[in-house]
Design an enzyme around this catalytic site. Structure first.
Site, PDB file in Angstrom:
ATOM      1  N   LYS A  22      31.587  25.089  34.561  1.00 58.45           N
ATOM      2  CA  LYS A  22      32.943  25.581  34.282  1.00 58.45           C
ATOM      3  C   LYS A  22      33.879  25.210  35.434  1.00 58.45           C
ATOM      4  CE  LYS A  22      33.988  30.024  35.200  1.00 58.45           C
ATOM      5  NZ  LYS A  22      35.146  30.185  36.092  1.00 58.45           N
ATOM      6  N   ASN A  23      33.441  25.420  36.664  1.00 58.40           N
ATOM      7  CA  ASN A  23      34.316  25.257  37.830  1.00 58.40           C
ATOM      8  C   ASN A  23      34.473  23.823  38.289  1.00 58.40           C
ATOM      9  OD1 ASN A  23      34.790  27.954  37.704  1.00 58.40           O
ATOM     10  ND2 ASN A  23      33.513  28.497  39.452  1.00 58.40           N
ATOM     11  N   CYS A 116      42.833  39.743  40.198  1.00 57.65           N
ATOM     12  CA  CYS A 116      41.840  39.989  39.141  1.00 57.65           C
ATOM     13  C   CYS A 116      40.903  41.076  39.672  1.00 57.65           C
ATOM     14  CB  CYS A 116      41.079  38.706  38.803  1.00 57.65           C
ATOM     15  SG  CYS A 116      39.951  38.214  40.103  1.00 57.65           S
ATOM     16  N   ARG A 121      43.413  37.489  45.224  1.00 60.63           N
ATOM     17  CA  ARG A 121      43.400  36.069  44.871  1.00 60.63           C
ATOM     18  C   ARG A 121      44.738  35.377  45.182  1.00 60.63           C
ATOM     19  NH1 ARG A 121      39.228  35.413  41.176  1.00 60.63           N
ATOM     20  NH2 ARG A 121      39.160  33.239  41.859  1.00 60.63           N
ATOM     21  N   ASP A 311      29.416  33.598  43.796  1.00 52.30           N
ATOM     22  CA  ASP A 311      29.307  33.714  42.336  1.00 52.30           C
ATOM     23  C   ASP A 311      27.895  34.058  41.884  1.00 52.30           C
ATOM     24  OD1 ASP A 311      31.731  31.122  41.459  1.00 52.30           O
ATOM     25  OD2 ASP A 311      31.932  33.146  42.251  1.00 52.30           O
ATOM     26  N   ARG A 405      33.427  33.813  29.112  1.00 55.96           N
ATOM     27  CA  ARG A 405      34.274  32.907  29.900  1.00 55.96           C
ATOM     28  C   ARG A 405      33.425  31.823  30.564  1.00 55.96           C
ATOM     29  NH1 ARG A 405      38.638  35.611  33.690  1.00 55.96           N
ATOM     30  NH2 ARG A 405      38.911  33.393  33.960  1.00 55.96           N
TER      31      ARG A 405
HETATM   32  C1  EPZ Z   1      36.849  29.374  43.162  1.00 58.27           C
HETATM   33  O1  EPZ Z   1      37.891  30.339  43.151  1.00 58.27           O
HETATM   34  C2  EPZ Z   1      36.008  29.649  41.918  1.00 58.27           C
HETATM   35  N1  EPZ Z   1      36.835  29.464  40.722  1.00 58.27           N
HETATM   36  C3  EPZ Z   1      35.466  31.074  41.975  1.00 58.27           C
HETATM   37  O2  EPZ Z   1      34.624  31.254  40.845  1.00 58.27           O
HETATM   38  C4  EPZ Z   1      34.618  31.220  43.250  1.00 58.27           C
HETATM   39  O3  EPZ Z   1      34.163  32.542  43.349  1.00 58.27           O
HETATM   40  C5  EPZ Z   1      35.479  30.867  44.473  1.00 58.27           C
HETATM   41  O4  EPZ Z   1      36.023  29.539  44.334  1.00 58.27           O
HETATM   42  C6  EPZ Z   1      34.672  30.905  45.773  1.00 58.27           C
HETATM   43  O5  EPZ Z   1      33.615  30.007  45.701  1.00 58.27           O
HETATM   44  C7  EPZ Z   1      37.055  28.195  40.278  1.00 58.27           C
HETATM   45  O6  EPZ Z   1      36.609  27.217  40.866  1.00 58.27           O
HETATM   46  C8  EPZ Z   1      37.880  28.071  39.032  1.00 58.27           C
HETATM   47  P1  EPZ Z   1      38.907  30.398  46.978  1.00 58.27           P
HETATM   48  P2  EPZ Z   1      39.128  30.184  44.179  1.00 58.27           P
HETATM   49  O7  EPZ Z   1      40.297  29.884  46.984  1.00 58.27           O
HETATM   50  O8  EPZ Z   1      39.399  28.766  44.450  1.00 58.27           O
HETATM   51  C9  EPZ Z   1      41.139  33.437  49.819  1.00 58.27           C
HETATM   52  C10 EPZ Z   1      33.819  32.334  38.924  1.00 58.27           C
HETATM   53  O9  EPZ Z   1      33.197  33.394  38.780  1.00 58.27           O
HETATM   54  N2  EPZ Z   1      42.327  32.612  49.552  1.00 58.27           N
HETATM   55  O10 EPZ Z   1      37.810  29.493  47.469  1.00 58.27           O
HETATM   56  O11 EPZ Z   1      40.242  31.027  43.647  1.00 58.27           O
HETATM   57  C11 EPZ Z   1      40.641  34.155  48.568  1.00 58.27           C
HETATM   58  O12 EPZ Z   1      41.331  35.382  48.388  1.00 58.27           O
HETATM   59  C12 EPZ Z   1      34.992  32.267  39.873  1.00 58.27           C
HETATM   60  O13 EPZ Z   1      33.537  31.259  38.336  1.00 58.27           O
HETATM   61  C13 EPZ Z   1      43.522  32.920  50.212  1.00 58.27           C
HETATM   62  O14 EPZ Z   1      43.593  33.873  50.989  1.00 58.27           O
HETATM   63  O15 EPZ Z   1      38.541  30.851  45.491  1.00 58.27           O
HETATM   64  C14 EPZ Z   1      39.176  34.338  48.871  1.00 58.27           C
HETATM   65  O16 EPZ Z   1      39.025  35.477  49.679  1.00 58.27           O
HETATM   66  C15 EPZ Z   1      35.282  33.620  40.493  1.00 58.27           C
HETATM   67  N3  EPZ Z   1      44.605  32.145  49.963  1.00 58.27           N
HETATM   68  C16 EPZ Z   1      38.806  33.085  49.684  1.00 58.27           C
HETATM   69  O17 EPZ Z   1      40.051  32.557  50.172  1.00 58.27           O
HETATM   70  C17 EPZ Z   1      44.568  31.061  49.112  1.00 58.27           C
HETATM   71  O18 EPZ Z   1      45.587  30.371  48.942  1.00 58.27           O
HETATM   72  C18 EPZ Z   1      38.107  31.992  48.887  1.00 58.27           C
HETATM   73  O19 EPZ Z   1      38.877  31.795  47.737  1.00 58.27           O
HETATM   74  C19 EPZ Z   1      43.351  30.789  48.438  1.00 58.27           C
HETATM   75  C20 EPZ Z   1      42.240  31.571  48.685  1.00 58.27           C
END
Ligand code: EPZ
Length: 426
Positions: A22-23, A116, A121, A311, A405
């Site tokens: 998915k990702n 969420c 996020r 995840d 999902r």
């Molecule tokens: C991706 O989300 C995945 N989703 C998530 O999978 C996964 O849990 C996550 O990466 C971590 O591996 C997809 O790829 C569609 P991040 P993403 O930006 O990119 C903070 C699932 O279950 N952050 O790597 O949104 C954030 O709050 C989903 O399939 C900021 O502060 O995650 C988090 O604490 C859930 N500012 C950390 O960084 C930003 O601009 C990592 O988030 C972006 C992120």
């Protein structure tokens, strides 16, 4: 609404084939916006999220056709560059259209995704990076209204945290920029390697794949893509943990063991036998434990790849409720990713949350009893499925749209492993 019913206590045995990730599918679908033409994506999972993303792309003017797991996306005639709130709010990954729309058209208006169940996020790293490339981003009315006069200008971008979709969005923004862009402290998840491979086959010039230092040499134009989505490492880990939790044995095929280094090590430390080939993983109990499995309790701490994946934290917690001792599960990525704890406790799990850590007192492999529980987010819901499969008696899981999902053909795949699972109307 539907609920999932599980008659637990039956060991899972057999083979299960993994679907596309998915990702990986979501960013690769977004990348088709970068240039006009017909793009062919293979091994695309048929999920609620991929269907939502197709609707989002069609809303922008993309034409789509699907033949089994092949998705054809024709992005020749895009008629506008806005991603509306009603679509973005159901799937945060919609923010991934921001980079490619700006790269191709110099403007984009995308609803802020909002939070969420697992956390706030934010997308501040996405915005910071775009601004470093010369984009003007106005945040108003719950939207990011962004534009750039002329092509973006290459620059150095440093991520405070290696954001997965932040890295993906800025890779797609930078491929058509003038000059060179360097992404420092970038995410290294396998899905990003899949995106880099697709962009490079389209004519982009990206160096540093699989490292945290990515260099993008801007090019003038790109060609339509033909590429294959990598296997879903989180689905792979979910089935491995489910087989272990039920005291069973099995083989997960069509997967890539190299994408799960941390989980495989933790399962070995917990006492499971793990055998790998290039595209499969077999899991079983040692002969001396086959009759009466005893699971060792092993700590984990979630970290960016190649560390233990956040995840798979909820799924692992369900397994450790069956352990023979106490372990500590520390969640370092998201601020609220223990929503599954209260539901697992309803099934008899002994868990104490203390800030970002959960102390799990294992009750042995017969430690859980079925109960009505509620899914709260995608991975928490798969944790409840695993607990239901391992528990004695019946478990009813409501709000299973969360599950749909991210898990393709879940009931069929689990039934193929001998699980007694079906859906009923609430
Ligand atoms: C991706 O989300 C995945 N989703 C998530 O999978 C996964 O849990 C996550 O990466 C971590 O591996 C997809 O790829 C569609 P991040 P993403 O930006 O990119 C903070 C699932 O279950 N952050 O790597 O949104 C954030 O709050 C989903 O399939 C900021 O502060 O995650 C988090 O604490 C859930 N500012 C950390 O960084 C930003 O601009 C990592 O988030 C972006 C992120």
């Amino acid at each position: 609404m539907e609920k999932l019913i599980i008659e637990g206590g039956f060991p899972l045995h057999g083979e299960v084939r993994i679907s596309g990730a998915k990702n990986a599918a979501l960013p690769l679908m977004a990348a088709t916006l970068l240039t006009s033409g017909r793009h062919t994506l293979r091994n695309v999972p048929d999920l609620r999220d991929t269907r939502t993303f197709v609707r989002l792309l069609e809303n922008l003017g993309v034409k789509s056709e699907r033949y089994d797991d092949v998705l054809i996306l024709d992005s020749t005639h895009l008629n506008h560059t806005e991603a509306p709130y009603d679509l973005v709010k159901t799937m945060r990954a919609s923010v991934l259209v921001l980079g490619p729309l700006l790269a191709r058209f110099g403007k984009a208006k995308v609803s802020l995704p909002g939070g969420c169940a697992i956390g706030a996020r934010p997308i501040n790293f996405h915005i910071m990076g775009l601004e470093r490339l010369g984009v003007i981003c106005n945040l108003e009315g719950g939207y990011v209204d962004a534009h750039v006069d002329g092509p973006m200008q290459g620059n150095v971008i440093y991520f405070d945290i290696p954001s997965v979709t932040g890295t993906e969005n800025l890779l797609m923004a930078a491929v058509l920029a003038e000059g060179t862009t360097v992404l420092k402290n970038a995410a290294r998840e396998p899905e990003i390697g899949n995106l880099i491979d697709m962009l490079n086959t389209m004519g982009a010039r990206i160096d540093g794949r699989d490292t945290d230092n990515l260099t993008v040499h801007g090019v003038k134009e790109l060609n339509p893509a033909e590429c294959t989505i990598i296997p879903d490492r989180i689905e792979t880990g979910t089935y491995l943990i489910a087989i272990a939790a039920t005291g069973g044995s099995g083989k997960v095929t069509g997967c890539n063991p190299a994408h799960l280094p941390a989980l495989l090590e933790k399962l070995r430390c917990a006492g499971l036998l793990i055998d790998e080939t290039a595209d499969s993983i077999s899991i079983s109990w040692p002969a001396r434990l086959r009759e009466v499995p005893i699971l060792s309790s092993v700590d984990i701490k979630t970290m960016p790849f190649p560390g233990y994946p956040t995840d798979l934290q909820a799924q692992y917690m369900a397994l450790m409720t069956l352990g023979s001792d106490i372990c500590v599960i520390t969640e370092t990525i998201f601020e609220n990713r223990f929503m599954h704890v209260a539901e697992l406790q309803r099934m008899g799990a002994r868990i104490r949350v203390d800030g970002h850590s959960a102390v799990v007192s294992g009750r042995g492999m017969q430690g859980l009893a079925g109960a009505p529980v509620m899914a709260t987010d995608l991975r928490a819901s798969s944790s409840l499925v695993i607990a239901g499969l391992a528990a004695s008696g019946r478990t009813d899981i409501s709000r299973i749209y969360h599950l749909e999902r991210g898990y393709e053909n879940l009931v069929e795949k689990l039934s193929g492993l001998g699980a007694r699972v079906w859906k009923e109307q609430e």
